[in-house]
Design a protein around this motif. Structure first.
Motif, PDB file in Angstrom:
ATOM      1  N   ILE A  16       0.839  -1.207   0.000  1.00  0.00           N
ATOM      2  CA  ILE A  16       0.000   0.000   0.000  1.00  0.00           C
ATOM      3  C   ILE A  16       0.869   1.250   0.000  1.00  0.00           C
ATOM      4  O   ILE A  16       0.606   2.210  -0.729  1.00  0.00           O
ATOM      5  N   GLU A  17       1.909   1.251   0.816  1.00  0.00           N
ATOM      6  CA  GLU A  17       2.819   2.396   0.853  1.00  0.00           C
ATOM      7  C   GLU A  17       3.479   2.622  -0.502  1.00  0.00           C
ATOM      8  O   GLU A  17       3.587   3.759  -0.961  1.00  0.00           O
ATOM      9  N   LEU A  18       3.921   1.542  -1.141  1.00  0.00           N
ATOM     10  CA  LEU A  18       4.556   1.662  -2.448  1.00  0.00           C
ATOM     11  C   LEU A  18       3.573   2.153  -3.507  1.00  0.00           C
ATOM     12  O   LEU A  18       3.918   2.992  -4.351  1.00  0.00           O
ATOM     13  N   GLU A  19       2.345   1.657  -3.461  1.00  0.00           N
ATOM     14  CA  GLU A  19       1.326   2.124  -4.401  1.00  0.00           C
ATOM     15  C   GLU A  19       1.059   3.616  -4.215  1.00  0.00           C
ATOM     16  O   GLU A  19       0.890   4.353  -5.182  1.00  0.00           O
ATOM     17  N   GLN A  20       1.059   4.071  -2.971  1.00  0.00           N
ATOM     18  CA  GLN A  20       0.856   5.489  -2.697  1.00  0.00           C
ATOM     19  C   GLN A  20       2.019   6.324  -3.244  1.00  0.00           C
ATOM     20  O   GLN A  20       1.813   7.420  -3.771  1.00  0.00           O
ATOM     21  N   LEU A  21       3.237   5.806  -3.131  1.00  0.00           N
ATOM     22  CA  LEU A  21       4.402   6.509  -3.664  1.00  0.00           C
ATOM     23  C   LEU A  21       4.343   6.614  -5.185  1.00  0.00           C
ATOM     24  O   LEU A  21       4.625   7.676  -5.750  1.00  0.00           O
ATOM     25  N   VAL A  22       3.969   5.536  -5.848  1.00  0.00           N
ATOM     26  CA  VAL A  22       3.868   5.558  -7.312  1.00  0.00           C
ATOM     27  C   VAL A  22       2.757   6.507  -7.747  1.00  0.00           C
ATOM     28  O   VAL A  22       2.929   7.294  -8.685  1.00  0.00           O
TER      29      VAL A  22
ATOM     30  N   LEU B 298      -5.494   9.201 -13.171  1.00  0.00           N
ATOM     31  CA  LEU B 298      -4.316   8.432 -12.780  1.00  0.00           C
ATOM     32  C   LEU B 298      -4.651   6.949 -12.751  1.00  0.00           C
ATOM     33  O   LEU B 298      -5.628   6.543 -12.122  1.00  0.00           O
ATOM     34  N   PRO B 299      -3.838   6.134 -13.418  1.00  0.00           N
ATOM     35  CA  PRO B 299      -4.067   4.689 -13.386  1.00  0.00           C
ATOM     36  C   PRO B 299      -3.640   4.089 -12.051  1.00  0.00           C
ATOM     37  O   PRO B 299      -2.832   4.670 -11.326  1.00  0.00           O
ATOM     38  N   GLU B 300      -4.188   2.942 -11.735  1.00  0.00           N
ATOM     39  CA  GLU B 300      -3.778   2.214 -10.538  1.00  0.00           C
ATOM     40  C   GLU B 300      -2.355   1.700 -10.734  1.00  0.00           C
ATOM     41  O   GLU B 300      -2.018   1.203 -11.811  1.00  0.00           O
ATOM     42  N   PRO B 301      -1.492   1.787  -9.713  1.00  0.00           N
ATOM     43  CA  PRO B 301      -0.119   1.325  -9.850  1.00  0.00           C
ATOM     44  C   PRO B 301      -0.001  -0.191 -10.032  1.00  0.00           C
ATOM     45  O   PRO B 301       0.905  -0.666 -10.698  1.00  0.00           O
TER      46      PRO B 301
END
Length: 84
Positions: free
Chosen positions: A5-11, A29-32
Motif C-alpha cells: 500500500i505504501e509503495l502504491e501510494q508513492l507511485v 491516474l491509473p492504478e499502480p
C-alpha cells in the motif's frame, strides 16, 4: 500499513507530480498495480503502470517510467527504482 500500500501510494504520488508539472498528460491516474516479479533478480516489486498508461499519455512506456522514477517522493522504503 502494508508495504504494498505504501509503495502504491508513492507511485501514485509520483504520477500526480508528473501530471501537475506537465511531464505527463493524463486525465485520470491509473492504478499502480504492484506485483512481485517471478524472478527475484528483477527486484522486490514491479508495476506495469507505465505500459498501461502509454497510449493514454501518448508517450513511450520508458518515458512514463522515467517520469515516475524522477518524481518519486522522498521516502524511507525505496532503496532504488529501476526501469526494466
Amino acid at each position: 500499513m502494508q508495504i504494498r500500500i505504501e509503495l502504491e501510494q508513492l507511485v501514485t504520488a509520483a504520477l500526480q507530480a508528473a501530471v501537475e508539472d506537465g511531464t505527463l498528460a493524463l486525465d485520470t491516474l491509473p492504478e499502480p498495480a504492484l506485483e512481485r516479479p517471478k524472478d527475484e533478480a528483477n527486484g522486490d516489486w514491479a508495476s506495469t503502470v507505465a505500459l498501461r498508461s502509454a497510449k493514454l499519455a501518448r508517450r513511450s512506456p520508458r518515458d512514463i517510467a522515467q517520469a515516475i522514477v524522477d518524481h518519486l517522493p522522498e521516502n524511507g522504503i525505496v532503496a532504488c527504482a529501476e526501469i526494466a
